[in-house]
Design a protein around this motif. Structure first.
Motif, PDB file in Angstrom:
ATOM      1  N   UNK A   1       0.854  -1.041   0.144  1.00  0.00           N
ATOM      2  CA  UNK A   1       0.091   0.171  -0.095  1.00  0.00           C
ATOM      3  C   UNK A   1       0.723   1.198  -0.107  1.00  0.00           C
ATOM      4  N   UNK A   2       0.768   2.091  -0.879  1.00  0.00           N
ATOM      5  CA  UNK A   2       1.181   3.455  -1.063  1.00  0.00           C
ATOM      6  C   UNK A   2       0.422   4.416  -0.694  1.00  0.00           C
ATOM      7  N   UNK A   3       0.562   5.302   0.075  1.00  0.00           N
ATOM      8  CA  UNK A   3      -0.209   6.681   0.525  1.00  0.00           C
ATOM      9  C   UNK A   3       0.127   7.835  -0.095  1.00  0.00           C
ATOM     10  N   UNK A   4      -0.896   8.304  -0.848  1.00  0.00           N
ATOM     11  CA  UNK A   4      -0.569   9.447  -1.622  1.00  0.00           C
ATOM     12  C   UNK A   4      -1.277  10.613  -1.130  1.00  0.00           C
ATOM     13  N   UNK A   5      -1.000  11.418  -0.119  1.00  0.00           N
ATOM     14  CA  UNK A   5      -1.880  12.111   0.620  1.00  0.00           C
ATOM     15  C   UNK A   5      -2.287  13.311  -0.061  1.00  0.00           C
ATOM     16  N   UNK A   6      -1.489  13.803  -1.099  1.00  0.00           N
ATOM     17  CA  UNK A   6      -1.661  15.225  -1.577  1.00  0.00           C
ATOM     18  C   UNK A   6      -2.829  15.134  -2.865  1.00  0.00           C
ATOM     19  N   UNK A   7      -3.002  13.837  -3.240  1.00  0.00           N
ATOM     20  CA  UNK A   7      -3.853  13.514  -4.005  1.00  0.00           C
ATOM     21  C   UNK A   7      -5.212  12.783  -3.410  1.00  0.00           C
ATOM     22  N   UNK A  43      -4.389  -1.129  -8.246  1.00  0.00           N
ATOM     23  CA  UNK A  43      -5.453  -0.136  -7.904  1.00  0.00           C
ATOM     24  C   UNK A  43      -5.079   1.053  -7.326  1.00  0.00           C
ATOM     25  N   UNK A  44      -5.935   2.274  -7.815  1.00  0.00           N
ATOM     26  CA  UNK A  44      -5.633   3.356  -7.108  1.00  0.00           C
ATOM     27  C   UNK A  44      -6.942   3.800  -6.733  1.00  0.00           C
ATOM     28  N   UNK A  45      -7.093   3.977  -5.310  1.00  0.00           N
ATOM     29  CA  UNK A  45      -8.316   4.341  -4.706  1.00  0.00           C
ATOM     30  C   UNK A  45      -8.297   5.874  -4.290  1.00  0.00           C
ATOM     31  N   UNK A  46      -9.411   6.627  -4.783  1.00  0.00           N
ATOM     32  CA  UNK A  46      -9.593   7.828  -4.426  1.00  0.00           C
ATOM     33  C   UNK A  46     -10.251   7.696  -3.038  1.00  0.00           C
ATOM     34  N   UNK A  47      -9.776   8.410  -1.853  1.00  0.00           N
ATOM     35  CA  UNK A  47     -10.605   8.615  -0.631  1.00  0.00           C
ATOM     36  C   UNK A  47     -10.926   9.972  -0.005  1.00  0.00           C
ATOM     37  N   UNK A  48     -11.852   9.853   0.716  1.00  0.00           N
ATOM     38  CA  UNK A  48     -12.037  11.314   1.224  1.00  0.00           C
ATOM     39  C   UNK A  48     -10.897  11.771   1.886  1.00  0.00           C
ATOM     40  N   UNK A  49     -10.829  13.127   1.982  1.00  0.00           N
ATOM     41  CA  UNK A  49      -9.794  13.948   2.579  1.00  0.00           C
ATOM     42  C   UNK A  49      -9.586  13.200   4.370  1.00  0.00           C
ATOM     43  N   UNK A  51      -7.826  13.549   8.142  1.00  0.00           N
ATOM     44  CA  UNK A  51      -6.791  14.489   8.876  1.00  0.00           C
ATOM     45  C   UNK A  51      -5.729  13.706   9.145  1.00  0.00           C
ATOM     46  N   UNK A  52      -4.583  14.446   9.287  1.00  0.00           N
ATOM     47  CA  UNK A  52      -3.153  13.916   9.460  1.00  0.00           C
ATOM     48  C   UNK A  52      -2.975  12.943  10.777  1.00  0.00           C
ATOM     49  N   UNK A  53      -2.353  11.815  10.622  1.00  0.00           N
ATOM     50  CA  UNK A  53      -2.200  10.890  11.549  1.00  0.00           C
ATOM     51  C   UNK A  53      -2.020   9.501  10.916  1.00  0.00           C
ATOM     52  N   UNK A  54      -2.301   8.390  11.850  1.00  0.00           N
ATOM     53  CA  UNK A  54      -2.008   6.968  11.407  1.00  0.00           C
ATOM     54  C   UNK A  54      -3.176   6.327  11.355  1.00  0.00           C
ATOM     55  N   UNK A  55      -3.352   5.556  10.214  1.00  0.00           N
ATOM     56  CA  UNK A  55      -4.571   4.663   9.744  1.00  0.00           C
ATOM     57  C   UNK A  55      -4.114   3.264   9.506  1.00  0.00           C
ATOM     58  N   UNK A  70      -0.529   3.029   8.075  1.00  0.00           N
ATOM     59  CA  UNK A  70      -0.089   4.165   7.009  1.00  0.00           C
ATOM     60  C   UNK A  70       0.069   5.319   7.720  1.00  0.00           C
ATOM     61  N   UNK A  71       1.082   6.430   7.595  1.00  0.00           N
ATOM     62  CA  UNK A  71       1.077   7.610   8.050  1.00  0.00           C
ATOM     63  C   UNK A  71       0.503   8.640   7.200  1.00  0.00           C
ATOM     64  N   UNK A  72      -0.488   9.541   7.422  1.00  0.00           N
ATOM     65  CA  UNK A  72      -1.080  10.311   6.424  1.00  0.00           C
ATOM     66  C   UNK A  72      -0.631  11.706   6.964  1.00  0.00           C
TER      67      UNK A  72
END
Length: 73
Positions: A1-7, A43-49, A51-55, A70-72
């Motif tokens: 899993x790769x987190x892409x917080x900016x998008x 897979x590229x999944x668009x998620x709702x915005x 908050x900063x944190x760990x999920x 993941x760290x967001x």
């Protein structure tokens, strides 16, 4: 899993060609996002915005389960 917080996306790599479900949990164990995924290698999944944190990300398929943090930011 790769987190892409900016998008606001998660990229899942290496899943077998089968349908799956993805659930995102906060650190208190509450489910905050759920979606079904169709069969594909990447897979590229668009998620709702978020908050900063760990999920915690949990991916379920018919054959296996996978969880990771993941760290967001």
């Amino acid at each position: 899993v790769i987190a892409l917080p900016l998008s606001n996306q998660l990229k899942l790599i290496g899943l077998a060609d089968e349908s799956a479900s993805l659930t995102i949990y906060d650190t208190l164990g509450r489910a905050i996002f759920y979606t079904n995924l169709s069969a594909s290698n990447n897979y590229e999944v668009t998620i709702p915005p978020l908050a900063y944190g760990v999920y915690i990300i949990k991916v379920k398929t018919a054959k296996s389960n996978f969880s990771t943090k993941i760290a967001w930011y």
